[in-house]
Design an enzyme around this catalytic site. Structure first.
Site, PDB file in Angstrom:
ATOM      1  N   ASP A 155     -39.147 -36.416 -30.376  1.00 10.08           N
ATOM      2  CA  ASP A 155     -38.700 -36.646 -28.918  1.00 10.08           C
ATOM      3  C   ASP A 155     -39.446 -37.625 -28.259  1.00 10.08           C
ATOM      4  OD1 ASP A 155     -37.654 -33.891 -29.157  1.00 10.08           O
ATOM      5  OD2 ASP A 155     -37.667 -33.608 -26.894  1.00 10.08           O
ATOM      6  N   LYS A 219     -33.474 -36.737 -22.230  1.00 11.95           N
ATOM      7  CA  LYS A 219     -34.373 -35.444 -21.629  1.00 11.95           C
ATOM      8  C   LYS A 219     -34.825 -35.664 -20.397  1.00 11.95           C
ATOM      9  CE  LYS A 219     -38.200 -33.075 -23.960  1.00 11.95           C
ATOM     10  NZ  LYS A 219     -39.337 -33.082 -24.806  1.00 11.95           N
ATOM     11  N   LYS A 255     -31.168 -32.403 -22.617  1.00 11.19           N
ATOM     12  CA  LYS A 255     -31.700 -31.989 -22.332  1.00 11.19           C
ATOM     13  C   LYS A 255     -32.549 -31.403 -21.521  1.00 11.19           C
ATOM     14  CE  LYS A 255     -36.184 -30.139 -25.203  1.00 11.19           C
ATOM     15  NZ  LYS A 255     -37.264 -30.255 -26.573  1.00 11.19           N
TER      16      LYS A 255
END
Length: 319
Positions: A155, A219, A255
């Site tokens: 991430d 995300k 996400k």
């Protein structure tokens, strides 16, 4: 399955130069903020039947990236979190595992040990998380450390300063460099920190920029700022992945992270997914929740549906 390489899809030519990329991003339709927020609020009022609620809770559990990103993290804490990810409810082995455990790069090895053989992934933040304020070589070293320790997913955070200054090609090039550093060994989630992007138009542009650069997931947030995942910004990103697949054939995951704490919240987000992107995204390969406390509430609601009563405060572990 990972997305294709950034240059391989139908929009590869828009990243040929800084000017073509800027023209494309600023040519995206403007966001009707009032309409976006009204639709997100409307979808959030949908009610579902008890049987559907039971399915939704299990689906949400399977989508959790169980997260600890604190300066006080220890190998013992991370191993305990990994055990919880594999067996969220030790008294009921029908409870799904979570999708992943998300930790700092130096905790990846401990997490891998805890989830070995379970199918639970280990995700690592990287690229000078959460601020992203570091030179590219430092960011790439961070990524390589995570992958060498066994991370299945990374991430990364974008350079929000560069993005807000309009230096889109710098942001694009950094994402591509991280994608190349990962190779085929790990999936890439690109964090925008939507709470710092100021406008919905910027969130839409960042979504397309991340996808063009090869993100496997986009995300919302690090969970470290005041405004994290909201129904509106997640709805906007779901529209972006839906439209991106329609144009390129490439599916990208979403996400939302930070601020999603209850089963009711999670179910609202699943309704957003179903009504906006569609059933293809109702799978933990394409949708995740970045959360820590959410799992406990999901487990308590699951037990309530099964037994008709809530358990005492010791039913779930305190992370």
């Amino acid at each position: 399955m990972p997305t294709t390489a950034p240059a391989a899809h139908a929009l590869g030519d828009v990243t040929a130069s800084d000017s073509t990329l800027r023209r494309f991003l600023h040519g995206l339709p403007g966001v009707d903020a009032v309409g976006l927020e009204a639709r997100a609020a409307s979808l959030g009022t949908r009610s579902i039947k008890t049987t559907a609620k039971a399915y939704a809770i299990d689906l949400a559990i399977s989508m959790v990236d169980l997260t600890t990103l604190e300066g006080a993290d220890t190998p013992g804490k991370v191993r305990a979190l990994g055990v919880k990810a594999v067996h969220p409810d030790p008294t009921d082995r029908t409870t799904p595992t979570t999708a992943a455990v998300c930790v700092y790069p130096d905790m990846v090895a401990a997490a891998k040990e805890a989830v070995a053989g379970s199918g639970v992934k280990v995700a690592s933040v990287a690229t000078a998380f959460p601020a992203g304020r570091a030179a590219l070589d430092v960011k790439l070293a961070d990524v390589r450390d995570a992958v060498s320790a066994g991370a299945d997913e990374v991430d990364m955070v974008i350079d929000r300063g560069a993005f807000l200054a309009g230096n889109y090609m710098k942001v694009y090039d950094e994402i591509v460099a991280v994608r190349e550093a990962l190779g085929s060994s790990a999936r890439l989630k690109v964090i925008f920190e939507t709470g710092e992007l100021s406008t919905y138009d910027n969130i839409r542009r960042a979504s397309w920029l991340g996808m063009l650069a090869g993100a496997d997931f986009i995300k919302t947030s690090t969970g470290k700022v005041a405004v994290n995942a909201t129904p509106a910004n997640t709805l906007l990103m779901l529209e972006a992945v839906r439209d991106f697949r329609a144009q390129t054939g490439v599916q990208v995951g979403v996400k939302p992270a930070g601020g999603i704490r209850t089963s009711k919240d999670a179910i609202k987000f699943l309704v957003l997914v179903n009504e906006t992107a569609g059933e293809d995204w109702l799978d933990n390969h394409w949708f995740r929740f970045g959360a820590s406390s959410l799992l406990n509430d999901l487990l308590m609601q699951r037990q309530k549906l099964a037994t008709g009563r809530y358990s005492g405060p010791d039913y779930v572990t305190v992370d």
